[in-house]
Scaffold this motif. Structure first.
Motif, PDB file in Angstrom:
ATOM      1  N   UNK A 112       0.987  -1.201   0.108  1.00  0.00           N
ATOM      2  CA  UNK A 112      -0.088   0.029   0.109  1.00  0.00           C
ATOM      3  C   UNK A 112       0.812   1.357   0.092  1.00  0.00           C
ATOM      4  N   UNK A 113       1.908   1.184   0.875  1.00  0.00           N
ATOM      5  CA  UNK A 113       2.845   2.382   0.731  1.00  0.00           C
ATOM      6  C   UNK A 113       3.544   2.737  -0.356  1.00  0.00           C
ATOM      7  N   UNK A 114       3.803   1.786  -1.099  1.00  0.00           N
ATOM      8  CA  UNK A 114       4.482   1.818  -2.490  1.00  0.00           C
ATOM      9  C   UNK A 114       3.487   2.293  -3.496  1.00  0.00           C
ATOM     10  N   UNK A 115       1.998   1.979  -3.481  1.00  0.00           N
ATOM     11  CA  UNK A 115       1.200   2.571  -4.517  1.00  0.00           C
ATOM     12  C   UNK A 115       0.650   4.135  -4.043  1.00  0.00           C
ATOM     13  N   UNK A 116       0.830   4.289  -2.645  1.00  0.00           N
ATOM     14  CA  UNK A 116       0.411   5.679  -2.384  1.00  0.00           C
ATOM     15  C   UNK A 116       1.671   6.660  -2.889  1.00  0.00           C
ATOM     16  N   UNK A 117       2.798   6.047  -2.478  1.00  0.00           N
ATOM     17  CA  UNK A 117       4.171   6.656  -2.958  1.00  0.00           C
ATOM     18  C   UNK A 117       3.997   7.066  -4.227  1.00  0.00           C
ATOM     19  N   UNK A 118       3.757   6.101  -5.111  1.00  0.00           N
ATOM     20  CA  UNK A 118       3.749   6.113  -6.765  1.00  0.00           C
ATOM     21  C   UNK A 118       2.741   7.542  -7.127  1.00  0.00           C
ATOM     22  N   UNK A 119       1.754   7.551  -6.163  1.00  0.00           N
ATOM     23  CA  UNK A 119       0.612   8.685  -6.596  1.00  0.00           C
ATOM     24  C   UNK A 119       1.070   9.991  -6.110  1.00  0.00           C
ATOM     25  N   UNK A 120       1.925  10.006  -4.812  1.00  0.00           N
ATOM     26  CA  UNK A 120       2.479  11.080  -4.363  1.00  0.00           C
ATOM     27  C   UNK A 120       3.326  11.915  -5.388  1.00  0.00           C
ATOM     28  N   UNK A 121       4.239  10.778  -6.025  1.00  0.00           N
ATOM     29  CA  UNK A 121       5.007  11.401  -7.000  1.00  0.00           C
ATOM     30  C   UNK A 121       4.632  11.795  -8.290  1.00  0.00           C
ATOM     31  N   UNK A 122       3.544  11.143  -8.569  1.00  0.00           N
ATOM     32  CA  UNK A 122       3.016  11.450  -9.671  1.00  0.00           C
ATOM     33  C   UNK A 122       2.248  12.528  -9.843  1.00  0.00           C
ATOM     34  N   UNK A 123       1.677  12.874  -8.643  1.00  0.00           N
ATOM     35  CA  UNK A 123       0.760  13.812  -8.535  1.00  0.00           C
ATOM     36  C   UNK A 123       1.721  15.281  -8.333  1.00  0.00           C
ATOM     37  N   UNK A 124       2.983  15.249  -7.614  1.00  0.00           N
ATOM     38  CA  UNK A 124       3.632  16.159  -7.553  1.00  0.00           C
ATOM     39  C   UNK A 124       3.186  17.231  -6.878  1.00  0.00           C
ATOM     40  N   UNK A 162      -4.071  11.103  -5.249  1.00  0.00           N
ATOM     41  CA  UNK A 162      -4.701  10.608  -6.516  1.00  0.00           C
ATOM     42  C   UNK A 162      -3.662  10.892  -7.727  1.00  0.00           C
ATOM     43  N   UNK A 163      -4.087  10.089  -8.696  1.00  0.00           N
ATOM     44  CA  UNK A 163      -3.140  10.462  -9.758  1.00  0.00           C
ATOM     45  C   UNK A 163      -3.608  11.672 -10.532  1.00  0.00           C
ATOM     46  N   UNK A 164      -2.383  12.398 -11.179  1.00  0.00           N
ATOM     47  CA  UNK A 164      -2.974  13.642 -11.701  1.00  0.00           C
ATOM     48  C   UNK A 164      -3.777  13.375 -12.790  1.00  0.00           C
TER      49      UNK A 164
END
Ligand code: AMP
Ligand code: MG
Length: 288
Positions: free
Chosen positions: A47-59, A258-260
Protein backbone atom coordinates in the motif's frame (compact mmCIF):
# COMPACT_ATOMS: atom_id res chain seq x y z
CA UNK A 1 -5.78 -2.52 15.75
CA UNK A 2 -5.11 1.09 14.81
CA UNK A 3 -1.74 1.98 16.33
CA UNK A 4 -2.08 5.68 15.74
CA UNK A 5 -4.20 6.66 18.75
CA UNK A 6 -2.23 4.18 20.87
CA UNK A 7 1.22 5.60 20.21
CA UNK A 8 0.55 9.22 19.23
CA UNK A 9 1.56 11.83 21.79
CA UNK A 10 -1.32 14.27 22.20
CA UNK A 11 -0.37 17.96 22.01
CA UNK A 12 0.58 19.17 25.47
CA UNK A 13 0.64 15.67 27.01
CA UNK A 14 3.26 14.81 29.61
CA UNK A 15 5.73 12.13 28.51
CA UNK A 16 7.35 9.71 30.90
CA UNK A 17 9.32 7.13 28.95
CA UNK A 18 9.96 5.04 32.06
CA UNK A 19 6.23 4.44 32.22
CA UNK A 20 5.98 3.28 28.62
CA UNK A 21 6.67 -0.40 28.10
CA UNK A 22 8.99 -0.92 25.11
CA UNK A 23 7.78 -4.50 24.58
CA UNK A 24 5.18 -5.50 22.01
CA UNK A 25 3.60 -7.89 24.48
CA UNK A 26 2.50 -4.90 26.56
CA UNK A 27 0.08 -3.92 23.80
CA UNK A 28 -1.09 -7.48 23.30
CA UNK A 29 1.27 -8.61 20.55
CA UNK A 30 3.51 -11.61 20.63
CA UNK A 31 5.44 -13.01 17.73
CA UNK A 32 3.77 -16.43 17.84
CA UNK A 33 1.93 -15.82 14.64
CA UNK A 34 4.98 -14.98 12.55
CA UNK A 35 3.17 -15.64 9.28
CA UNK A 36 0.37 -13.21 10.12
CA UNK A 37 2.84 -10.49 11.08
CA UNK A 38 4.74 -11.05 7.88
CA UNK A 39 1.67 -10.85 5.72
CA UNK A 40 0.43 -7.66 7.44
CA UNK A 41 3.81 -6.06 6.90
CA UNK A 42 3.77 -7.13 3.28
CA UNK A 43 0.31 -5.63 2.80
CA UNK A 44 1.39 -2.28 4.29
CA UNK A 45 4.50 -2.29 2.17
CA UNK A 46 2.41 -2.77 -0.98
CA UNK A 47 0.00 0.00 0.00
CA UNK A 48 2.82 2.39 0.89
CA UNK A 49 4.38 1.71 -2.48
CA UNK A 50 1.18 2.54 -4.30
CA UNK A 51 0.54 5.69 -2.25
CA UNK A 52 4.07 6.86 -2.88
CA UNK A 53 3.59 6.23 -6.61
CA UNK A 54 0.61 8.59 -6.56
CA UNK A 55 2.37 11.18 -4.39
CA UNK A 56 5.24 11.27 -6.86
CA UNK A 57 3.05 11.33 -9.96
CA UNK A 58 0.85 14.07 -8.55
CA UNK A 59 3.79 16.21 -7.42
CA UNK A 60 1.85 18.56 -5.17
CA UNK A 61 2.32 17.17 -1.66
CA UNK A 62 5.19 15.59 0.24
CA UNK A 63 5.91 13.43 3.26
CA UNK A 64 8.62 13.92 5.86
CA UNK A 65 9.36 11.11 8.29
CA UNK A 66 11.64 11.88 11.23
CA UNK A 67 13.39 8.98 13.01
CA UNK A 68 14.96 9.62 16.38
CA UNK A 69 16.17 7.17 19.01
CA UNK A 70 18.94 6.02 21.28
CA UNK A 71 21.86 4.23 19.60
CA UNK A 72 21.00 0.73 18.34
CA UNK A 73 17.25 1.31 18.66
CA UNK A 74 16.76 0.49 14.99
CA UNK A 75 16.60 3.60 12.83
CA UNK A 76 18.65 1.87 10.13
CA UNK A 77 16.48 -1.24 10.40
CA UNK A 78 13.30 0.75 9.84
CA UNK A 79 14.80 2.30 6.73
CA UNK A 80 15.81 -1.13 5.40
CA UNK A 81 12.65 -3.00 6.18
CA UNK A 82 9.93 -0.36 5.87
CA UNK A 83 11.09 2.26 3.41
CA UNK A 84 12.59 -0.23 0.99
CA UNK A 85 8.97 -0.75 -0.07
CA UNK A 86 9.01 2.62 -1.82
CA UNK A 87 10.44 3.45 -5.21
CA UNK A 88 13.90 5.07 -4.91
CA UNK A 89 12.65 7.51 -7.57
CA UNK A 90 10.95 10.09 -5.37
CA UNK A 91 12.29 8.83 -2.04
CA UNK A 92 15.34 10.07 -0.16
CA UNK A 93 17.06 9.29 3.12
CA UNK A 94 18.91 12.13 4.78
CA UNK A 95 21.22 11.35 7.70
CA UNK A 96 22.15 14.09 10.16
CA UNK A 97 25.66 13.80 11.55
CA UNK A 98 27.80 16.28 13.42
CA UNK A 99 27.32 19.54 11.57
CA UNK A 100 29.87 20.27 8.83
CA UNK A 101 31.62 23.67 8.99
CA UNK A 102 29.12 25.01 6.44
CA UNK A 103 26.20 23.76 8.54
CA UNK A 104 27.66 24.92 11.83
CA UNK A 105 28.07 28.43 10.39
CA UNK A 106 24.29 28.74 9.98
CA UNK A 107 21.21 28.47 12.15
CA UNK A 108 20.40 24.91 13.24
CA UNK A 109 17.34 24.63 10.99
CA UNK A 110 19.19 25.57 7.84
CA UNK A 111 20.28 22.05 6.98
CA UNK A 112 16.89 20.59 7.91
CA UNK A 113 15.16 23.01 5.57
CA UNK A 114 17.70 22.33 2.83
CA UNK A 115 16.93 18.61 2.96
CA UNK A 116 13.17 18.88 3.50
CA UNK A 117 11.11 17.15 0.80
CA UNK A 118 10.26 18.83 -2.47
CA UNK A 119 6.69 18.41 -3.71
CA UNK A 120 6.17 14.81 -4.72
CA UNK A 121 8.94 13.49 -2.50
CA UNK A 122 9.11 11.25 0.53
CA UNK A 123 12.09 12.10 2.72
CA UNK A 124 13.27 10.19 5.75
CA UNK A 125 15.37 12.04 8.29
CA UNK A 126 17.73 9.56 9.98
CA UNK A 127 18.25 11.83 13.01
CA UNK A 128 17.20 15.38 12.35
CA UNK A 129 16.98 18.94 13.64
CA UNK A 130 15.99 17.34 16.95
CA UNK A 131 19.66 16.53 17.59
CA UNK A 132 19.95 20.23 18.39
CA UNK A 133 17.81 19.76 21.49
CA UNK A 134 19.16 16.25 22.27
CA UNK A 135 22.90 15.66 21.91
CA UNK A 136 23.45 19.40 21.99
CA UNK A 137 21.57 19.69 25.29
CA UNK A 138 23.10 16.59 26.88
CA UNK A 139 26.65 17.70 26.08
CA UNK A 140 25.99 21.36 26.73
CA UNK A 141 27.21 22.36 23.30
CA UNK A 142 25.27 25.62 23.54
CA UNK A 143 23.89 27.49 26.57
CA UNK A 144 20.49 26.43 27.88
CA UNK A 145 18.72 29.60 26.77
CA UNK A 146 19.75 28.81 23.21
CA UNK A 147 18.54 25.20 23.06
CA UNK A 148 15.45 26.04 25.08
CA UNK A 149 14.32 28.57 22.49
CA UNK A 150 14.60 25.89 19.84
CA UNK A 151 11.40 24.02 20.73
CA UNK A 152 9.34 26.95 19.57
CA UNK A 153 11.60 27.49 16.55
CA UNK A 154 11.10 23.83 15.61
CA UNK A 155 7.34 24.18 15.96
CA UNK A 156 7.33 27.22 13.73
CA UNK A 157 9.53 25.49 11.16
CA UNK A 158 7.33 22.40 11.08
CA UNK A 159 4.21 24.56 10.84
CA UNK A 160 5.75 26.29 7.83
CA UNK A 161 6.42 22.95 6.14
CA UNK A 162 3.02 21.51 6.89
CA UNK A 163 1.13 24.56 5.75
CA UNK A 164 3.00 24.25 2.47
CA UNK A 165 1.88 20.71 1.75
CA UNK A 166 4.32 18.55 3.72
CA UNK A 167 2.85 15.87 5.94
CA UNK A 168 5.14 15.24 8.92
CA UNK A 169 5.42 12.08 11.01
CA UNK A 170 7.93 11.77 13.84
CA UNK A 171 8.87 8.45 15.41
CA UNK A 172 10.75 7.83 18.64
CA UNK A 173 11.93 4.20 18.66
CA UNK A 174 11.61 3.22 22.28
CA UNK A 175 13.97 0.57 23.65
CA UNK A 176 15.22 0.05 27.18
CA UNK A 177 18.83 0.07 28.33
CA UNK A 178 18.99 -3.75 28.59
CA UNK A 179 17.89 -4.13 24.99
CA UNK A 180 20.53 -1.63 23.91
CA UNK A 181 23.23 -3.62 25.68
CA UNK A 182 21.98 -6.86 24.11
CA UNK A 183 22.25 -5.23 20.69
CA UNK A 184 25.74 -3.92 21.43
CA UNK A 185 26.72 -7.52 22.24
CA UNK A 186 25.27 -8.72 18.95
CA UNK A 187 27.38 -6.13 17.20
CA UNK A 188 30.46 -7.51 18.93
CA UNK A 189 29.60 -11.12 18.17
CA UNK A 190 28.68 -10.71 14.52
CA UNK A 191 31.48 -9.70 12.13
CA UNK A 192 28.83 -8.38 9.75
CA UNK A 193 27.91 -5.80 12.34
CA UNK A 194 31.39 -4.77 13.46
CA UNK A 195 31.30 -1.73 11.23
CA UNK A 196 28.42 -0.38 13.29
CA UNK A 197 30.42 -0.30 16.51
CA UNK A 198 31.54 3.10 17.68
CA UNK A 199 33.49 4.04 20.78
CA UNK A 200 30.83 6.63 21.45
CA UNK A 201 28.20 3.87 21.87
CA UNK A 202 29.49 3.34 25.41
CA UNK A 203 30.27 6.92 26.31
CA UNK A 204 26.81 8.03 25.19
CA UNK A 205 25.21 5.16 27.09
CA UNK A 206 26.52 6.73 30.29
CA UNK A 207 24.28 9.69 29.53
CA UNK A 208 21.17 7.52 29.19
CA UNK A 209 19.11 9.36 31.86
CA UNK A 210 20.07 12.72 30.39
CA UNK A 211 19.02 11.61 26.92
CA UNK A 212 15.73 10.27 28.27
CA UNK A 213 15.04 13.61 29.90
CA UNK A 214 15.96 15.47 26.71
CA UNK A 215 13.74 13.21 24.59
CA UNK A 216 10.82 13.57 26.98
CA UNK A 217 10.92 17.32 26.91
CA UNK A 218 11.48 17.50 23.15
CA UNK A 219 8.52 15.22 22.50
CA UNK A 220 6.30 17.08 24.96
CA UNK A 221 7.09 20.47 23.51
CA UNK A 222 6.89 19.56 19.84
CA UNK A 223 4.12 17.01 19.42
CA UNK A 224 1.47 19.03 17.63
CA UNK A 225 -1.71 18.33 15.70
CA UNK A 226 0.00 18.82 12.35
CA UNK A 227 3.33 17.31 13.33
CA UNK A 228 2.77 14.51 15.86
CA UNK A 229 5.28 12.32 17.66
CA UNK A 230 4.68 8.58 17.91
CA UNK A 231 6.46 6.58 20.60
CA UNK A 232 6.94 3.09 19.18
CA UNK A 233 7.71 0.13 21.46
CA UNK A 234 10.85 -1.10 19.71
CA UNK A 235 12.40 -3.86 21.80
CA UNK A 236 11.03 -6.27 19.16
CA UNK A 237 12.12 -5.35 15.68
CA UNK A 238 9.21 -7.08 13.92
CA UNK A 239 6.70 -5.10 15.96
CA UNK A 240 8.52 -1.81 15.44
CA UNK A 241 8.43 -2.38 11.67
CA UNK A 242 4.80 -3.41 11.72
CA UNK A 243 3.65 -0.42 13.79
CA UNK A 244 5.60 2.15 11.79
CA UNK A 245 4.52 0.77 8.44
CA UNK A 246 0.89 0.78 9.55
CA UNK A 247 1.06 4.37 10.80
CA UNK A 248 2.69 5.55 7.59
CA UNK A 249 0.20 3.64 5.44
CA UNK A 250 -2.85 4.99 7.27
CA UNK A 251 -1.46 8.52 7.24
CA UNK A 252 -0.84 8.35 3.50
CA UNK A 253 -4.33 6.94 2.97
CA UNK A 254 -5.75 10.05 4.63
CA UNK A 255 -3.72 12.31 2.37
CA UNK A 256 -6.21 11.40 -0.41
CA UNK A 257 -3.46 10.91 -2.94
CA UNK A 258 -4.71 10.63 -6.47
CA UNK A 259 -3.07 10.34 -9.85
CA UNK A 260 -2.94 13.66 -11.68
CA UNK A 261 -5.52 14.57 -14.31
CA UNK A 262 -4.49 13.61 -17.82
CA UNK A 263 -2.74 16.49 -19.51
CA UNK A 264 -3.26 15.30 -23.07
CA UNK A 265 -6.18 14.59 -25.37
CA UNK A 266 -6.31 10.80 -25.02
CA UNK A 267 -8.43 10.34 -28.15
CA UNK A 268 -5.90 12.23 -30.25
CA UNK A 269 -3.01 10.28 -28.73
CA UNK A 270 -4.83 7.01 -29.47
CA UNK A 271 -5.06 8.04 -33.09
CA UNK A 272 -1.32 8.80 -33.16
CA UNK A 273 -0.74 5.35 -31.72
CA UNK A 274 -2.83 3.62 -34.39
CA UNK A 275 -1.16 5.60 -37.14
CA UNK A 276 2.28 4.66 -35.78
CA UNK A 277 1.27 1.03 -35.48
CA UNK A 278 0.01 0.72 -39.03
CA UNK A 279 3.12 2.52 -40.26
CA UNK A 280 5.29 -0.01 -38.38
CA UNK A 281 3.30 -2.88 -39.90
CA UNK A 282 3.70 -1.49 -43.39
CA UNK A 283 7.46 -1.30 -42.94
CA UNK A 284 7.53 -4.87 -41.67
CA UNK A 285 5.46 -6.09 -44.65
CA UNK A 286 7.63 -4.31 -47.18
CA UNK A 287 10.81 -5.83 -45.78
CA UNK A 288 9.48 -9.40 -46.04
P1 AMP B 1 25.27 8.04 13.52
O1 AMP B 1 23.83 8.40 13.29
O2 AMP B 1 25.44 6.81 14.34
O3 AMP B 1 26.04 7.98 12.23
O4 AMP B 1 25.94 9.20 14.38
C1 AMP B 1 25.83 10.54 14.04
C2 AMP B 1 26.31 11.34 15.22
O5 AMP B 1 26.19 12.71 14.91
C3 AMP B 1 25.51 11.08 16.47
O6 AMP B 1 26.36 10.88 17.56
C4 AMP B 1 24.72 12.37 16.63
O7 AMP B 1 24.40 12.65 17.96
C5 AMP B 1 25.67 13.38 16.03
N1 AMP B 1 24.96 14.60 15.65
C6 AMP B 1 23.91 14.72 14.83
N2 AMP B 1 23.48 15.99 14.78
C7 AMP B 1 24.27 16.71 15.61
C8 AMP B 1 24.32 18.07 16.01
N3 AMP B 1 23.46 18.97 15.52
N4 AMP B 1 25.27 18.43 16.89
C9 AMP B 1 26.14 17.54 17.37
N5 AMP B 1 26.16 16.24 17.04
C10 AMP B 1 25.23 15.82 16.18
MG1 MG C 1 25.49 5.17 15.73
Amino acid sequence: MDFRPLFRVAPGARVSLAEINPNAAAVGFDAEDKAAVKSSLERYREEMESFQYRLYADGSKSLLVVLQAMDAAGKDGVIRHVFSAMNPQGTRVQAFKQPTPAEAARDFLWRAHLHAPARGEVVIFNRSHYEDVLVVRVHELVPEEIWRARYEQINQFERLLSSNGTKILKFYLHIDADEQLARFKKRLDDPNRHWKISESDYTERKFWPDYIQAFEEAIEKTSTEESPWYIIPSNQKWFRNLAISQIITETMREMNLTLPMVKVDLEAVRQHYHAAKSQAEKIKQSSL
